[in-house]
Design an enzyme around this catalytic site. Structure first.
Site, PDB file in Angstrom:
ATOM      1  N   GLY A  31       0.813  -1.219   0.000  1.00 28.43           N
ATOM      2  CA  GLY A  31       0.000   0.000   0.000  1.00 28.43           C
ATOM      3  C   GLY A  31       0.841   1.261   0.000  1.00 28.43           C
ATOM      4  N   LEU A  33       0.383   3.633  -2.048  1.00 29.35           N
ATOM      5  CA  LEU A  33       0.725   3.482  -3.466  1.00 29.35           C
ATOM      6  C   LEU A  33       1.277   4.772  -4.061  1.00 29.35           C
ATOM      7  CD1 LEU A  33      -2.328   1.366  -4.699  1.00 29.35           C
ATOM      8  CD2 LEU A  33      -0.116   0.577  -3.812  1.00 29.35           C
ATOM      9  N   HIS A  34       2.316   4.612  -4.886  1.00 27.27           N
ATOM     10  CA  HIS A  34       2.910   5.738  -5.612  1.00 27.27           C
ATOM     11  C   HIS A  34       3.048   5.333  -7.074  1.00 27.27           C
ATOM     12  CE1 HIS A  34       6.533   3.334  -5.403  1.00 27.27           C
ATOM     13  NE2 HIS A  34       6.482   3.333  -4.075  1.00 27.27           N
ATOM     14  N   HIS A  37       4.295   1.800  -7.952  1.00 28.46           N
ATOM     15  CA  HIS A  37       3.281   0.732  -7.893  1.00 28.46           C
ATOM     16  C   HIS A  37       2.374   0.788  -9.126  1.00 28.46           C
ATOM     17  CE1 HIS A  37       3.979   1.383  -3.401  1.00 28.46           C
ATOM     18  NE2 HIS A  37       4.272   0.112  -3.559  1.00 28.46           N
ATOM     19  N   GLY A 147       8.848  -5.296  -8.667  1.00 27.31           N
ATOM     20  CA  GLY A 147       9.722  -4.240  -9.149  1.00 27.31           C
ATOM     21  C   GLY A 147      11.201  -4.578  -9.038  1.00 27.31           C
ATOM     22  N   GLN A 148      11.963  -4.091  -9.992  1.00 30.68           N
ATOM     23  CA  GLN A 148      13.437  -4.204  -9.928  1.00 30.68           C
ATOM     24  C   GLN A 148      13.991  -3.432  -8.732  1.00 30.68           C
ATOM     25  OE1 GLN A 148      15.710  -2.806 -13.392  1.00 30.68           O
ATOM     26  NE2 GLN A 148      17.392  -2.438 -11.965  1.00 30.68           N
ATOM     27  N   ASP A 150      13.321  -3.715  -5.795  1.00 25.02           N
ATOM     28  CA  ASP A 150      13.638  -4.714  -4.764  1.00 25.02           C
ATOM     29  C   ASP A 150      14.155  -5.961  -5.478  1.00 25.02           C
ATOM     30  OD1 ASP A 150      12.318  -3.439  -2.195  1.00 25.02           O
ATOM     31  OD2 ASP A 150      10.934  -3.143  -3.856  1.00 25.02           O
ATOM     32  N   SER A 185       9.536   5.450  -3.472  1.00 26.52           N
ATOM     33  CA  SER A 185       9.358   4.481  -2.390  1.00 26.52           C
ATOM     34  C   SER A 185       8.319   5.025  -1.417  1.00 26.52           C
ATOM     35  CB  SER A 185      10.689   4.282  -1.663  1.00 26.52           C
ATOM     36  OG  SER A 185      10.477   3.693  -0.402  1.00 26.52           O
ATOM     37  N   ARG A 187       8.502   4.814   1.589  1.00 32.97           N
ATOM     38  CA  ARG A 187       9.244   5.365   2.738  1.00 32.97           C
ATOM     39  C   ARG A 187       9.801   6.767   2.471  1.00 32.97           C
ATOM     40  NH1 ARG A 187      10.735  -0.370   3.667  1.00 32.97           N
ATOM     41  NH2 ARG A 187       9.965  -0.908   5.747  1.00 32.97           N
TER      42      ARG A 187
HETATM   43  P1  AMP Z   1       6.081  -2.353  -1.568  1.00 28.30           P
HETATM   44  O1  AMP Z   1       4.709  -1.788  -1.454  1.00 28.30           O
HETATM   45  O2  AMP Z   1       7.169  -1.401  -1.210  1.00 28.30           O
HETATM   46  O3  AMP Z   1       6.218  -3.714  -0.926  1.00 28.30           O
HETATM   47  O4  AMP Z   1       6.298  -2.611  -3.123  1.00 28.30           O
HETATM   48  C1  AMP Z   1       5.400  -3.378  -3.873  1.00 28.30           C
HETATM   49  C2  AMP Z   1       6.004  -3.649  -5.230  1.00 28.30           C
HETATM   50  O5  AMP Z   1       6.251  -2.407  -5.883  1.00 28.30           O
HETATM   51  C3  AMP Z   1       7.348  -4.392  -5.163  1.00 28.30           C
HETATM   52  O6  AMP Z   1       7.393  -5.350  -6.209  1.00 28.30           O
HETATM   53  C4  AMP Z   1       8.349  -3.289  -5.375  1.00 28.30           C
HETATM   54  O7  AMP Z   1       9.553  -3.734  -5.952  1.00 28.30           O
HETATM   55  C5  AMP Z   1       7.588  -2.389  -6.340  1.00 28.30           C
HETATM   56  N1  AMP Z   1       8.117  -1.025  -6.302  1.00 28.30           N
HETATM   57  C6  AMP Z   1       8.321  -0.245  -5.216  1.00 28.30           C
HETATM   58  N2  AMP Z   1       8.882   0.933  -5.578  1.00 28.30           N
HETATM   59  C7  AMP Z   1       9.032   0.895  -6.927  1.00 28.30           C
HETATM   60  C8  AMP Z   1       9.567   1.783  -7.906  1.00 28.30           C
HETATM   61  N3  AMP Z   1      10.059   2.974  -7.565  1.00 28.30           N
HETATM   62  N4  AMP Z   1       9.563   1.397  -9.201  1.00 28.30           N
HETATM   63  C9  AMP Z   1       9.073   0.192  -9.559  1.00 28.30           C
HETATM   64  N5  AMP Z   1       8.551  -0.703  -8.692  1.00 28.30           N
HETATM   65  C10 AMP Z   1       8.545  -0.364  -7.393  1.00 28.30           C
END
Ligand code: AMP
Length: 282
Positions: A31, A33-34, A37, A147-148, A150, A185, A187
């Site tokens: 969540g 979301l940016h 995502h 996503g790359q 991570d 991110s 964060r």
């Molecule tokens: P998270 O909500 O941080 O667990 O991320 C969910 C998914 O979004 C994961 O597969 C992340 O690698 C991907 N993600 C997070 N930030 C980015 C970004 N800046 N660009 C592409 N994918 C992302």
């Protein structure tokens, strides 16, 4: 858009979608979301007829001193963004829906988690595999998009898919960045104005290492030490900064032609941990 909070309801709704024998893509998220995502959702749409997104802040992947309690959460805003992206189903369970108070099993990782984030966050990837395995079993997607950003997470989940015979196509989405290069991110909202201004320095360092390697540096250790000092001088605290093998996720001392490497870093700016990486094939 279907919004579901229980495993049973999610399964019912997914079975209905499946009746039309269409392909289903899953985008797992925590969540807040940016645009990063949202780029995953767009990519998922290219690989499937229906896009399912999960929103769940997974306590199993946070260490005791990490930011589980303060992690940004805003389901209403997330749902609006999902609706704008024409997501078909949002699965947003609460904690007790996903985890029984007692659990007796865990997934053990023998390799791939000794370095990079696995080295600095013990238990993190075991927690990730636990939730992703559950999500794969609940949603039964044909395609899963990660996503790359991570990259170690992608590679470890990919290994799980292969070793545990999940019939799922793994798709990796490129890193979505702000105009100044900072990887988006959830964060990033923790950063103060001053920290936000210097945060793109990490990506700049990774790019500098990439350029030097492209220009023929085959032993990058000195170069990396120099970049670490530069980042520290700017106010970053280094968790790691190195060139890793794409295959084994181990740090490499000398670089060979025809091999794929990950130039990756994790740094602290105050209380915020930032990660980023660049892939390079020599
Ligand atoms: P998270 O909500 O941080 O667990 O991320 C969910 C998914 O979004 C994961 O597969 C992340 O690698 C991907 N993600 C997070 N930030 C980015 C970004 N800046 N660009 C592409 N994918 C992302």
């Amino acid at each position: 858009m279907i919004v579901t909070h229980t495993i049973e309801h999610a399964r019912e709704q997914i079975a209905l979608l499946r009746k039309k024998s269409r392909r289903l893509a899953l985008v797992p998220t925590m969540g807040a979301l940016h645009d990063g995502h949202l780029s995953l959702i767009k990519l998922a749409r290219q690989h499937a007829d229906y896009v399912v997104i999960s929103i769940f802040v997974n306590p199993e992947q946070f260490g005791p001193s990490e930011d589980f309690d303060n992690y940004p959460r805003n389901l209403d805003k997330d749902l609006m963004k999902c609706k704008n992206e024409n997501v078909d189903l949002v699965f947003a369970p609460d904690l007790f829906e996903v985890y029984d108070t007692q659990h007796f099993l865990s997934i053990k990782i023998d390799s791939l988690n000794r370095h990079m984030c696995g080295g600095s966050r013990p238990g993190f990837f075991e927690g990730v595999l636990l939730i992703v395995n559950k999500l794969f079993n609940i949603v039964t997607p044909d395609v899963a998009v990660f996503g790359q950003k991570d990259i170690q997470q992608f590679l470890i989940i990919n290994q799980m898919v292969n070793e545990f015979n999940h019939k799922i196509k793994m798709v990796m989405a490129p890193v979505e960045r702000a105009n100044d290069g900072l990887a988006l991110s959830s964060r990033n909202v923790y950063l103060s104005k001053e920290e936000r201004a210097i945060a793109p320095g990490l990506y700049r360092s990774l790019n500098y290492i990439k350029t030097q390697v492209r220009q023929g540096v085959i032993n990058p250790s000195l170069l990396i030490e120099h970049q670490k000092s530069e980042l520290e001088a700017k106010g970053f605290k280094i968790d790691y900064l190195n060139v890793f093998s794409y295959k084994t996720i181990e740090p490499v001392l000398t670089l060979d032609k025809g091999v794929v490497y990950i130039i990756a870093g994790a740094v602290w700016l105050g209380k915020t941990r930032l990660i980023d990486n660049i892939l390079i094939e020599l």
